[in-house]
Design an enzyme around this catalytic site. Structure first.
Site, PDB file in Angstrom:
ATOM      1  N   GLY A 215       0.693  -1.376  -0.177  1.00 58.17           N
ATOM      2  CA  GLY A 215       0.039   0.242  -0.064  1.00 58.17           C
ATOM      3  C   GLY A 215       0.869   1.558   0.077  1.00 58.17           C
ATOM      4  CD  GLU A 240      -4.211  -0.170   4.956  1.00 57.37           C
ATOM      5  OE1 GLU A 240      -3.510   0.413   4.250  1.00 57.37           O
ATOM      6  OE2 GLU A 240      -3.731  -0.827   5.922  1.00 57.37           O
ATOM      7  CG  ASP A 241      -1.316  -2.768   2.210  1.00 60.03           C
ATOM      8  OD1 ASP A 241      -1.790  -3.986   2.979  1.00 60.03           O
ATOM      9  OD2 ASP A 241      -0.034  -2.506   2.141  1.00 60.03           O
ATOM     10  CG  ASN A 242      -2.948  -8.773   0.943  1.00 61.09           C
ATOM     11  OD1 ASN A 242      -3.659  -9.180   0.164  1.00 61.09           O
ATOM     12  ND2 ASN A 242      -1.520  -9.232   1.063  1.00 61.09           N
ATOM     13  N   GLY A 245      -6.960  -4.822  -2.118  1.00 68.09           N
ATOM     14  CA  GLY A 245      -6.564  -5.358  -3.264  1.00 68.09           C
ATOM     15  C   GLY A 245      -7.373  -6.682  -3.609  1.00 68.09           C
TER      16      GLY A 245
END
Length: 407
Positions: A215, A240-242, A245
């Protein structure tokens, strides 16, 4: 009976050598991919559309004064793109990043930008809490979340919008690249991000078999993420980025990488800080992408080459020592080539990026390779992580809870 045992044994050895071939294929994929992607950056088309270009809202969450913060933030002000706004956000009024932002807003009076002070507690993740107001008030549908500790090239936004406008694409991200280490441990971190992490990140995204997103720098449409509950729905996760995605991936939206990198200046890192960083991300991943995390040791040079050497010895009588030495040297050369490519093609900054010399590279590379398996095992048996000065306990569902300091 003996014939059956021999076939079963060799079947296992064929599995070892096949694993080795698959790893070599990924390594070659990233080697070719990095040379073509980062040394031949296309001129962005979207940047030439004037006011007909899709508008973009750049979200830059802040906490404290990161290394080279001013230059990092300037890189978003100076994007060569005709239609964007920049939204800075901090949780508290007394954050030391606030004066830096206000000074830059004075220096760039024609830039469309604003500063939002005060977060909203929607979950455990402080970064998401800090960005929720920015996300909801963004003027444009395309959102670019850009961490405060990274610097990007002036044409990054234009090239990224070009990729995002391709049919079926829902997320565009950039390779994280580490720069300017000033301590031995920082050099080890530098080598991890610019060799081991970079080659797998590039290869997995090139093959496109699954979502693989970090992220530091991500673009996507708010309308797409809102179908998954909006940004606030991911505040319960530390990674949260994963999860974001994956949510977009499950909508049938593919991911793309533009020919740009998200460059972070490392500065000084202590050995304990390096170990905590590596442990933190393994502990987060083991509950979010469990199968990939369990296979991670087999992508490391020492274990992977030993498996190949054992198989070659049993099948062909090859010397384990010489097999290992030859392939480890080849692995080293491959990593060094990728490293120099990434450093030489990194985004413009006030300070020039200089790669480590061969001796310092070899020292840091050997340290990282030798430490990889012990650090992995240490991380797998624990659940405690530290992020921005706060300790958390990772849970099996991928969420986390804060560990309160004892009075």
């Amino acid at each position: 009976m003996s014939g059956k045992r021999t076939r079963n044994t060799h079947g296992g050895i064929y599995t070892y050598t096949r694993t080795r071939r698959e790893k070599n294929s990924l390594s070659l994929t990233h080697a070719v991919f990095s040379q073509t992607r980062y040394t031949r950056k296309p001129s962005p088309l979207s940047s030439k559309l004037g006011q007909d270009a899709p508008g973009v809202s750049i979200l830059r969450p802040l906490k404290g004064v990161d290394l080279e913060l001013t230059d990092n933030l300037i890189s978003s002000f100076e994007q060569r793109y005709p239609k964007f706004e920049t939204i800075f956000s901090v949780a508290k009024e007394d954050d030391p990043a606030v004066p830096v932002v206000r000074q830059l807003m004075k220096e760039y009076p024609d830039a469309e930008c604003r500063l939002i002070i005060g977060d909203r507690q929607v979950g455990i993740n402080p970064k998401v809490n800090n960005m929720v107001k920015s996300y909801e008030s963004a003027k444009y549908d395309i959102i670019w979340i850009l961490d405060s500790n990274v610097h990007v090239d002036r044409d990054t936004l234009g090239r990224s919008v070009d990729e995002l406008m391709e049919p079926g694409v829902g997320l565009v991200h950039h390779l994280p690249v580490a720069m300017q280490p000033t301590s031995y441990a920082a050099e080890v971190e530098h080598l991890f991000l610019d060799t081991n992490h970079a080659k797998m990140y590039l290869a997995i995204n090139q093959v496109g078999i699954a979502s693989c997103v970090m992220g530091k720098s991500n673009l996507y449409r708010r309308s797409d993420l809102d179908r998954a509950g909006g940004l606030g729905a991911f505040a319960q996760f530390m990674a949260e980025d994963n999860i974001v995605g994956e949510a977009l991936w499950h909508q049938g939206l593919r991911h793309r990488m533009s020919a740009d990198s998200a460059c972070q200046v490392l500065g000084h890192i202590t050995p304990s800080e390096y170990c905590r960083r590596r442990a933190r991300w393994v502990r987060l991943r083991k509950y979010i992408v469990t199968s990939a995390t369990l296979t991670e040791p087999f992508t490391e040079s020492i274990l992977c080459i030993l498996m190949g050497a054992t198989g070659a010895n049993i099948l062909f009588g090859t010397s384990i020592f010489w097999y290992f030495l030859f392939h480890w040297c080849a692995w080293f050369v491959n990593d060094y080539a990728l490293y120099r490519t990434l450093v030489h093609t990194a985004s413009y900054a006030r300070k020039s990026h200089r790669p480590l010399g061969p001796c310092r590279f070899a020292r840091a590379w050997l340290s990282r390779e030798v430490l990889a398996l012990p650090l992995y095992l240490y991380a797998m048996v624990g659940t405690r992580i530290t992020w921005r000065g706060q300790d958390y306990h990772c849970l099996r569902d991928g969420t986390a809870v804060p560990i309160l300091a004892k009075k």
